[in-house]
Write a protein that holds these residues in place. Sequence first.
Motif, mmCIF file in Angstrom:
data_model
loop_
_atom_site.group_PDB
_atom_site.id
_atom_site.type_symbol
_atom_site.label_atom_id
_atom_site.label_comp_id
_atom_site.label_asym_id
_atom_site.label_seq_id
_atom_site.Cartn_x
_atom_site.Cartn_y
_atom_site.Cartn_z
ATOM 1 N N ARG A 101 -28.232 -44.861 -7.245
ATOM 2 C CA ARG A 101 -28.610 -44.171 -8.484
ATOM 3 C C ARG A 101 -29.233 -42.818 -8.135
ATOM 4 N NH1 ARG A 101 -29.565 -49.281 -10.169
ATOM 5 N NH2 ARG A 101 -31.755 -49.320 -9.634
ATOM 6 N N PHE A 102 -30.073 -42.803 -7.111
ATOM 7 C CA PHE A 102 -30.681 -41.550 -6.664
ATOM 8 C C PHE A 102 -29.598 -40.546 -6.260
ATOM 9 C CE2 PHE A 102 -31.763 -39.001 -2.930
ATOM 10 C CZ PHE A 102 -32.757 -38.185 -3.463
ATOM 11 N N ILE A 103 -28.624 -40.999 -5.497
ATOM 12 C CA ILE A 103 -27.543 -40.126 -5.039
ATOM 13 C C ILE A 103 -26.815 -39.517 -6.237
ATOM 14 C CG2 ILE A 103 -25.286 -40.068 -3.884
ATOM 15 C CD1 ILE A 103 -26.413 -42.296 -2.018
ATOM 16 N N GLN A 104 -26.455 -40.355 -7.197
ATOM 17 C CA GLN A 104 -25.715 -39.874 -8.366
ATOM 18 C C GLN A 104 -26.523 -38.863 -9.171
ATOM 19 O OE1 GLN A 104 -22.624 -40.211 -9.368
ATOM 20 N NE2 GLN A 104 -22.090 -41.487 -7.647
ATOM 21 N N GLU A 105 -27.821 -39.099 -9.291
ATOM 22 C CA GLU A 105 -28.653 -38.255 -10.137
ATOM 23 C C GLU A 105 -29.206 -37.036 -9.409
ATOM 24 O OE1 GLU A 105 -31.372 -41.137 -11.680
ATOM 25 O OE2 GLU A 105 -29.761 -42.218 -12.682
#
Length: 187
Positions: A101-105
């Motif tokens: 999720r961190f990577i995507q955001e």
Amino acid sequence: MSRGNTRQRIQDVALELFAQRGYEKTSLREIAEHLDVTKAALYYHFKSKEDIVVSLFQDLAEPCDELAAWAEQQRPATLEVKLEVLRRYSEVLFKAAPLFRFIQENQATMRELSIGETFKERVRTLVDVLQIPDAPLTDQVRCSAAVFTIHTGMFSLRETEGDPEDKRKAVLEVAQELVTTAHRDRG
């Protein structure tokens, strides 16, 4: 509390704050405040936000490296081995869902940190294990797409109602179907 538990708590809180506020808008001071520790105590484990993110990727890299090493030992990989690679990879990524999720955001930050390159290399290794030598292009695409199905499927279903484990299994089933289809005429 042991050093390992403190390190894990820092990572968990930082990842949560990065997801809520964004990497750039989160400070080490805020992370320390959420942990109810001094900034100096935080510095004992991590000197910067980048160090925290790098440590998260290193923690993810270990099971990925173990899986890639196991898969390499199974060459030439049978269909059963390939399905097991996908199953294990699905579990690794499921456990690392907050990091993804961190990577995507925070894609701009990820490009700046250049962590992505080492992760891409690990993914390439798994794709190579799944490939079928001399297979038609469509079957090569199916084998490559199986790995990326696990990545994108788990992310795209995060807002879908349902049990996270059921969603992981559904994504895994589709990924395994792709590899199984690619092997259909190969015994």
